[in-house]
Scaffold this active site. Structure first.
Site, PDB file in Angstrom:
ATOM      1  N   LYS A   1       9.156  42.667   7.764  1.00  0.00           N
ATOM      2  CA  LYS A   1       9.588  42.396   9.140  1.00  0.00           C
ATOM      3  C   LYS A   1      10.850  41.532   9.137  1.00  0.00           C
ATOM      4  O   LYS A   1      11.828  41.857   9.818  1.00  0.00           O
ATOM      5  CB  LYS A   1       8.463  41.706   9.906  1.00  0.00           C
ATOM      6  CG  LYS A   1       8.820  41.371  11.341  1.00  0.00           C
ATOM      7  CD  LYS A   1       7.673  40.740  12.086  1.00  0.00           C
ATOM      8  CE  LYS A   1       7.513  39.315  11.642  1.00  0.00           C
ATOM      9  NZ  LYS A   1       6.557  38.543  12.419  1.00  0.00           N
ATOM     10  N   ASP A   2      10.845  40.430   8.361  1.00  0.00           N
ATOM     11  CA  ASP A   2      12.012  39.546   8.330  1.00  0.00           C
ATOM     12  C   ASP A   2      13.227  40.210   7.694  1.00  0.00           C
ATOM     13  O   ASP A   2      14.362  39.908   8.041  1.00  0.00           O
ATOM     14  CB  ASP A   2      11.682  38.248   7.585  1.00  0.00           C
ATOM     15  CG  ASP A   2      10.787  37.312   8.386  1.00  0.00           C
ATOM     16  OD1 ASP A   2      10.550  37.579   9.587  1.00  0.00           O
ATOM     17  OD2 ASP A   2      10.321  36.321   7.813  1.00  0.00           O
TER      18      ASP A   2
ATOM     19  N   HIS B   1      13.216  32.991  13.028  1.00  0.00           N
ATOM     20  CA  HIS B   1      12.423  33.434  14.160  1.00  0.00           C
ATOM     21  C   HIS B   1      12.787  32.678  15.438  1.00  0.00           C
ATOM     22  O   HIS B   1      13.231  31.540  15.381  1.00  0.00           O
ATOM     23  CB  HIS B   1      10.931  33.218  13.879  1.00  0.00           C
ATOM     24  CG  HIS B   1      10.461  33.913  12.649  1.00  0.00           C
ATOM     25  ND1 HIS B   1       9.613  33.326  11.739  1.00  0.00           N
ATOM     26  CD2 HIS B   1      10.728  35.150  12.154  1.00  0.00           C
ATOM     27  CE1 HIS B   1       9.364  34.168  10.752  1.00  0.00           C
ATOM     28  NE2 HIS B   1      10.025  35.277  10.981  1.00  0.00           N
TER      29      HIS B   1
ATOM     30  N   LYS C   1      10.767  23.064  18.825  1.00  0.00           N
ATOM     31  CA  LYS C   1       9.943  22.720  17.662  1.00  0.00           C
ATOM     32  C   LYS C   1      10.372  21.387  17.077  1.00  0.00           C
ATOM     33  O   LYS C   1      11.548  21.032  17.119  1.00  0.00           O
ATOM     34  CB  LYS C   1      10.121  23.760  16.541  1.00  0.00           C
ATOM     35  CG  LYS C   1       9.776  25.167  16.875  1.00  0.00           C
ATOM     36  CD  LYS C   1      10.108  26.083  15.691  1.00  0.00           C
ATOM     37  CE  LYS C   1       9.905  27.526  16.048  1.00  0.00           C
ATOM     38  NZ  LYS C   1      10.356  28.421  14.983  1.00  0.00           N
TER      39      LYS C   1
ATOM     40  N   TYR D   1       4.709  22.146  12.036  1.00  0.00           N
ATOM     41  CA  TYR D   1       5.492  22.361  13.245  1.00  0.00           C
ATOM     42  C   TYR D   1       4.717  21.836  14.441  1.00  0.00           C
ATOM     43  O   TYR D   1       3.543  22.158  14.605  1.00  0.00           O
ATOM     44  CB  TYR D   1       5.668  23.855  13.551  1.00  0.00           C
ATOM     45  CG  TYR D   1       6.214  24.734  12.490  1.00  0.00           C
ATOM     46  CD1 TYR D   1       7.518  25.193  12.575  1.00  0.00           C
ATOM     47  CD2 TYR D   1       5.422  25.178  11.437  1.00  0.00           C
ATOM     48  CE1 TYR D   1       8.020  26.053  11.624  1.00  0.00           C
ATOM     49  CE2 TYR D   1       5.926  26.033  10.482  1.00  0.00           C
ATOM     50  CZ  TYR D   1       7.221  26.467  10.579  1.00  0.00           C
ATOM     51  OH  TYR D   1       7.722  27.324   9.639  1.00  0.00           O
TER      52      TYR D   1
ATOM     53  N   ARG E   1       0.807  -1.219   0.000  1.00  0.00           N
ATOM     54  CA  ARG E   1       0.000   0.000   0.000  1.00  0.00           C
ATOM     55  C   ARG E   1       0.836   1.262   0.000  1.00  0.00           C
ATOM     56  O   ARG E   1       0.374   2.330  -0.363  1.00  0.00           O
ATOM     57  CB  ARG E   1      -0.913   0.034   1.229  1.00  0.00           C
ATOM     58  CG  ARG E   1      -1.874  -1.130   1.314  1.00  0.00           C
ATOM     59  CD  ARG E   1      -2.514  -1.187   2.672  1.00  0.00           C
ATOM     60  NE  ARG E   1      -1.483  -1.509   3.685  1.00  0.00           N
ATOM     61  CZ  ARG E   1      -1.688  -1.534   4.978  1.00  0.00           C
ATOM     62  NH1 ARG E   1      -2.885  -1.254   5.463  1.00  0.00           N
ATOM     63  NH2 ARG E   1      -0.726  -1.843   5.816  1.00  0.00           N
TER      64      ARG E   1
ATOM     65  N   ASN F   1       1.296  23.742  14.185  1.00  0.00           N
ATOM     66  CA  ASN F   1       1.145  24.816  13.208  1.00  0.00           C
ATOM     67  C   ASN F   1       1.525  24.335  11.819  1.00  0.00           C
ATOM     68  O   ASN F   1       2.284  23.376  11.671  1.00  0.00           O
ATOM     69  CB  ASN F   1       2.033  26.010  13.584  1.00  0.00           C
ATOM     70  CG  ASN F   1       1.736  26.538  14.964  1.00  0.00           C
ATOM     71  OD1 ASN F   1       0.594  26.591  15.384  1.00  0.00           O
ATOM     72  ND2 ASN F   1       2.774  26.912  15.686  1.00  0.00           N
TER      73      ASN F   1
ATOM     74  N   ARG G   1      11.196  32.367   5.072  1.00  0.00           N
ATOM     75  CA  ARG G   1      10.462  32.599   6.319  1.00  0.00           C
ATOM     76  C   ARG G   1      11.458  32.477   7.461  1.00  0.00           C
ATOM     77  O   ARG G   1      12.102  31.457   7.630  1.00  0.00           O
ATOM     78  CB  ARG G   1       9.334  31.595   6.484  1.00  0.00           C
ATOM     79  CG  ARG G   1       8.216  31.774   5.463  1.00  0.00           C
ATOM     80  CD  ARG G   1       7.112  30.755   5.702  1.00  0.00           C
ATOM     81  NE  ARG G   1       6.055  30.861   4.730  1.00  0.00           N
ATOM     82  CZ  ARG G   1       4.898  31.492   4.941  1.00  0.00           C
ATOM     83  NH1 ARG G   1       4.666  32.076   6.090  1.00  0.00           N
ATOM     84  NH2 ARG G   1       3.978  31.525   3.993  1.00  0.00           N
TER      85      ARG G   1
ATOM     86  N   HIS H   1      15.053  29.727  13.955  1.00  0.00           N
ATOM     87  CA  HIS H   1      14.740  28.795  12.876  1.00  0.00           C
ATOM     88  C   HIS H   1      14.140  29.545  11.695  1.00  0.00           C
ATOM     89  O   HIS H   1      13.345  30.464  11.862  1.00  0.00           O
ATOM     90  CB  HIS H   1      13.740  27.746  13.367  1.00  0.00           C
ATOM     91  CG  HIS H   1      13.216  26.878  12.277  1.00  0.00           C
ATOM     92  ND1 HIS H   1      11.965  27.063  11.710  1.00  0.00           N
ATOM     93  CD2 HIS H   1      13.785  25.835  11.614  1.00  0.00           C
ATOM     94  CE1 HIS H   1      11.797  26.162  10.758  1.00  0.00           C
ATOM     95  NE2 HIS H   1      12.883  25.408  10.689  1.00  0.00           N
TER      96      HIS H   1
END
Length: 182
Positions: free
Chosen positions: A167-168, A62, A71, A131, A23, A48, A59, A118
């Site tokens: 922001k980043d 942070h 995480k 996450y 399968r 998340n 991304r 991360h």
């Protein structure tokens, strides 16, 4: 799961142990007992998901300034170039980073210990990341590290960054260790 140590103290690359049959396969991607067997106290309080529709989306990087958020990160669709940097001033791997490619194909995931930043760059369009996190998100504790900060000068991003939030892009230069605790 097989836990492989990385270049960052307390961080692991996790290989899923696939049970294959006609399968497809079955694999456990989280087990509190297996984490505890490794000496990791990780209790999931949130799950998340992140979706990036375009290749070249960055991304992060942070982190939460209270040093409590750990995480487990897994790419369930697409491919990402994942970056973790140790921001724990008392760590033997302080300011060292670890790079991994996570994808829907290699079924790898990473455990990011508390006190590390991360982030990731999508290497394919339509990438999804899941996450599991050990602390509730607190906007007032959110901090970040710019992808081109001098402490990351040796990170070779594999493709050009096409999309990044203001922001980043505008985090201040990292000022270790003061910035972490502000």
């Amino acid at each position: 799961m097989k836990f492989r140590k990385t270049s960052i103290d307390g961080m692991y690359l996790l290989d899923l142990e696939e049970r294959v049959d006609t399968r497809g396969f079955f694999a456990r991607n989280f087990c509190i007992n297996e984490f505890r067997d490794q000496g990791i106290d990780f209790t999931v309080v949130q799950s998340n998901m992140s979706y990036s529709k375009q290749k070249g989306t960055l991304r992060g990087l942070h982190y939460q300034s209270d040093c409590k958020e750990a995480k487990v990160v897994r790419c369930t669709r697409g491919v990402i170039f994942d970056v973790v940097i140790d921001l724990r001033p008392n760590s033997v791997t302080f300011l060292q980073y670890d790079l991994n490619e996570l994808s829907e194909f290699n079924h790898k995931e990473i455990y990011v210990p508390p006190g590390c930043a991360h982030g990731f760059l999508t290497l394919e369009a339509d990438s999804e990341i899941n996450y599991l996190v050990s602390a509730m998100y607190s906007p007032e504790l959110e901090k970040g590290l710019r992808y081109n900060d001098t402490i990351l000068k040796d990170v070779q991003w594999p493709i050009p960054i096409q999309i990044i939030t203001e922001k980043d892009l505008n985090y201040p230069d990292y000022d270790a260790p003061l910035m972490y605790y502000q």
